[in-house]
Structures are given as structure tokens and as C-alpha cells.
Design an enzyme around this catalytic site. Structure first.
Site, PDB file in Angstrom:
ATOM      1  N   GLU A 130       0.486  69.580  11.691  1.00  0.00           N
ATOM      2  CA  GLU A 130       1.688  68.890  11.207  1.00  0.00           C
ATOM      3  C   GLU A 130       2.785  69.873  10.807  1.00  0.00           C
ATOM      4  O   GLU A 130       3.971  69.622  11.027  1.00  0.00           O
ATOM      5  CB  GLU A 130       1.321  68.001  10.010  1.00  0.00           C
ATOM      6  CG  GLU A 130       2.466  67.190   9.445  1.00  0.00           C
ATOM      7  CD  GLU A 130       2.961  66.128  10.404  1.00  0.00           C
ATOM      8  OE1 GLU A 130       4.127  66.244  10.851  1.00  0.00           O
ATOM      9  OE2 GLU A 130       2.202  65.189  10.706  1.00  0.00           O
ATOM     10  N   LYS A 206       8.668  73.327  19.600  1.00  0.00           N
ATOM     11  CA  LYS A 206       8.489  72.064  18.887  1.00  0.00           C
ATOM     12  C   LYS A 206       8.727  70.867  19.812  1.00  0.00           C
ATOM     13  O   LYS A 206       8.065  69.837  19.684  1.00  0.00           O
ATOM     14  CB  LYS A 206       9.427  72.026  17.687  1.00  0.00           C
ATOM     15  CG  LYS A 206       9.106  73.107  16.665  1.00  0.00           C
ATOM     16  CD  LYS A 206      10.201  73.276  15.624  1.00  0.00           C
ATOM     17  CE  LYS A 206       9.876  74.414  14.661  1.00  0.00           C
ATOM     18  NZ  LYS A 206      10.957  74.658  13.688  1.00  0.00           N
TER      19      LYS A 206
END
Length: 440
Positions: A130, A206
């Protein structure tokens, strides 16, 4: 009352984020035990230099330079070293020895995520990351779990705080890129070598992770089209502001139908400077903050906003993963951190659907607008907005006009071909700006 078991936690790396993780493990041990269903014992911290100064004071006896021995004796391993090696080898060693792994290493997950997931599946352990995307913002778990019963169609993300700070400074103060970058470095938002941030590489890692989870297909870094912000000028920012837009570096992943070479569906994954209307929710994301905007078939539009970097905020994301992994061990049911149910192809940038903002310096004479409009029509590109400003040079009596054009959405290939054709017109003095537009 049932006695809680103890799970040994190995921490790899003790920088800005790692030191905050260690602090939370020591200070909040009782709370974490209640939530995890087990005591989380920090068994050691692997570092290169035991005596290096650190912001958080931690027990000296926890530190070691023998990372491999540490991970072999752990139930849970937190990797915050960064880089590819030795992080990759240590993660694989940990999983092969039965440990669940939590990492914030976006470069490694984007580059070699498939291998890591295969190892985790084979070992029956949980791999969580995360903290690899958008710092403190809980975004990967909502995509993986909360939206697992929906179909995500599009993801837009401001996922690099450094570039958002720079562009925000340029927009709010009129600063040039170099001056805004220098200010970001002074405040600690940008590294001495800012290449990974300003050239979009960090955001591209990302984007690959977001696309993989959103579209249930393993996308690698090489699947992401990437442009940075170093070529964005103060003039671009001013022109965008005058037209009602703000420029952001966006990571975009979207499902496109009939876009492949054979007319099949695919996913466009890209990072580039993008104009957003000032009324768009993401246009209001200021400073070094991050935000991710999701469009799904049933949920509609969702936005997640928060701090995208920093020791304590990122440590929050790490601890969420750690508690989840600890629960999976206690319950003997490791959770799935990805679902690769399909193999949707990654599309080249030419297949992307977007709009263009085009700035032109043109001769101010009859018929110019008609010639430009005709050229756009010939390439199948529709003009949504066209604005003209006349410039007169009193000394030479030369008159020119500045045209600002925003197109309707079209294939990137058609838009790029249109710009090349426009450059060849004899009434065009120069193409002053070409930027992609979203949210119109």
C-alpha cells in the site's frame, strides 16, 4: 482469555519511513496487538550503518547489518530499503521461509511484481505494498477489495508530490520551472538529483501498479508511456491559467474498447503533463499532496486525497498492511493482494484517447482560421474551443495572432499527426505549446 501469540517482525531499512515504523511498533504495541490478534515484536532492524544518525531514538540492540539472518527468523518482513537489490533477494528469501512481506518499494513492484506475486502464491504468504503508491492515502486496498465487485474504467492520479509542488508553485507565483524546483529542494520535497521525479519515472512506477490492480492484468514499467515536467514553461502555465486550466503531472490508466491493432480492447497506461479544468476536483490538489480519481461502472466517480509522502504518513500505510498480514497469519488464511483474471494488452500511446491544447503563433491575415480548421477536419479531429489574440509590433508593422485551440477527444495518433501537418502550413510562425487535456 486466550493468550495472544507473538509474531516476529523484521524491518529492513531505517530511513525516514522506517524509523517511524519502528517507533509505532514500539510505542503502540498494545493497540496493534488488539487489532492484529497477535503481539507484533520488532525482532531487529537491518541497516548498512548501525551508528548512522536517525531522527527517532531507537534501542541500539535492535540494529544489525545481517539482513539475511534477520529475515529468515521472522514471521513478517517490512522492506523499506528501496532499490532493486538486495531488496528483491531479501524479499524472496523471506517469502521462501514462510514470512509475509510488506514493502513500499514501488520501483521493485513495478519492475518485478509478477515474480514477487508468483513467489508469494507459491509460498502461501501475503505480499502487500500500500505504501508504494500515494503515501498515506489508502488506495490499493480500496481498488483491490472495495471495488472488487465493480469494473473500473479509468484512473487518474497525482501520485508524485514533488512535481505537484513544482507545478503548483509555477501556477500560484508565476515562477519558472528552475526556480520552483530549487524551492522544492530547499524545503526537502525534491532530492538533490530530482530526475526520477521531474522526468516522471516515479509516477510511471506507480501507474503500472495502479493499472495492474485496476484491470487485473500484470503491467510492467515498460508498458507505461512517460513524459516529465521539465519542459513545462511559465508561459505554458500562464496560458493554461488564462484558458481556465491548471497543469498537473497525471498518471492515467484507462480501458479502451476497439483500440488495439486488430480492433480489440486494451489498456492505455501513461504519465505526462496534463491540463485539467480548474473546476475539476483534482485541480484543487495543491502543494505536495496526492490524489487518485477513479471512475467505475457502478460506483461512478471516487476521489482519494491526502499526503503522498513523509515519514509518518507513509508509515501509516505500512502499518495498515502489517496488521492485515498479521491477521492473515493468525487466521491461517493469507489474503490475495492481486487478482490477475485477464490478460488485457497494454496499448501504445498512439491508441490513447485524449484532447489536445495547442498554442499557435500565426500570421494575422484573412483565411488563416479557415485553413487551420480544414486541416483539423481532414485529420478527423474536431475543434472544441478556439481563441485568438492579435499582437501588433508597432516598429515593424508586422501583425500576428496567437491561437489557442482545445480539441475534442480523439486518438493520440490522429492528434499528433494533425499537429505535424499544422507545422507545415506557411501561415504558421510557430507551434508554441502542445499539451494533453483531460476532464473536458
Amino acid at each position: 482469555m486466550t493468550e495472544l501469540r507473538t509474531l516476529k517482525v523484521a524491518l529492513l531499512g531505517c530511513g525516514n519511513v522506517g524509523s517511524q515504523v519502528a517507533r509505532i511498533l514500539l510505542e503502540d504495541a498494545g493497540m496493534l496487538a488488539d487489532r492484529a490478534g497477535a503481539r507484533l515484536e520488532l525482532s531487529g532492524i537491518a541497516v548498512r550503518n548501525i551508528d548512522a544518525p536517525r531522527d527517532v531514538e531507537l534501542p541500539h540492540e535492535l540494529f544489525t547489518t545481517d539482513a539475511e539472518t534477520l529475515v529468515k527468523g521472522a514471521d513478517l518482513v517490512i522492506e523499506l530499503m528501496g532499490g532493486i537489490e538486495p531488496a528483491r533477494s531479501l524479499i524472496l528469501t523471506a517469502m521462501r521461509n514462510g514470512a509475509c512481506v510488506v514493502t513500499g518499494n514501488k520501483a521493485l513492484v513495478a519492475l518485478d511484481g509478477p515474480t514477487l506475486h508468483e513467489e508469494a502464491d507459491g509460498a502461501g504468504v501475503q505480499l502487500s505494498y500500500e505504501a508504494a503508491v500515494a503515501g498515506a492515502i489508502p488506495i490499493l486496498r480500496p481498488i483491490r477489495d472495495s471495488l472488487s465487485g465493480d469494473r473500473i474504467t479509468r484512473v487518474l492520479g497525482i501520485v508524485n508530490g514533488t512535481t505537484n509542488f513544482i507545478l503548483d508553485q509555477m501556477d500560484s507565483t508565476g515562477a519558472q520551472f528552475a526556480d520552483a524546483l530549487a524551492e522544492a529542494q530547499r524545503l526537502g520535497y525534491a532530492e538533490a538529483d530530482p530526475t526520477a521525479d521531474v522526468e516522471g519515472h516515479d509516477a510511471a512506477s506507480k501507474a503500472a501498479i495502479l493499472a495492474s490492480l485496476s484491470f487485473h492484468t500484470r503491467f510492467a514499467l515498460e508498458d507505461v508511456y512517460c513524459e516529465g515536467i521539465s519542459s513545462v514553461s511559465a508561459a505554458d502555465i500562464a496560458a493554461a491559467k488564462d484558458a481556465g486550466f491548471v497543469i498537473k503531472l497525471l498518471a492515467i490508466a484507462e480501458k479502451l474498447e476497439d483500440a488495439g491493432a486488430a480492433g480489440t480492447a486494451g489498456v492505455s497506461v501513461r504519465v505526462h503533463p496534463t491540463l485539467l479544468p480548474r473546476e475539476h476536483p483534482m485541480a484543487a490538489v495543491r502543494g505536495a499532496f496526492n490524489a487518485v480519481f477513479i471512475e467505475a461502472e457502478n460506483a461512478g466517480e471516487l476521489m482519494f486525497y491526502g499526503q503522498g509522502a513523509g515519514g509518518a504518513p507513509t508509515a501509516s500505510a505500512v502499518m495498515g498492511d502489517l496488521v492485515s498480514a498479521a491477521r492473515s497469519i493468525v487466521l491461517d488464511c493469507p489474503g490475495r493482494t492481486e487478482t490477475t483474471t485477464g490478460q488485457v494488452p497494454a496499448l501504445p500511446i498512439g491508441a490513447a484517447m485524449t484532447s489536445y491544447y495547442i498554442g499557435l503563433d500565426v500570421a494575422d491575415q484573412p483565411g488563416v482560421l479557415a485553413r487551420i480548421a480544414q486541416l483539423f477536419a481532414e485529420h478527423g479531429v474536431s475543434i472544441e474551443i478556439m481563441r485568438q489574440t492579435i499582437h501588433r509590433d508597432a516598429g515593424s508593422k508586422v501583425e500576428s495572432a496567437e491561437l489557442r485551440i482545445v480539441t475534442h477527444r480523439a486518438r493520440e495518433a490522429a492528434l499528433a499527426a494533425t499537429v505535424e501537418a499544422v507545422k507545415g502550413l506557411d501561415v504558421i510562425n510557430s507551434v508554441t505549446s502542445v499539451l494533453r487535456v483531460e476532464g473536458v
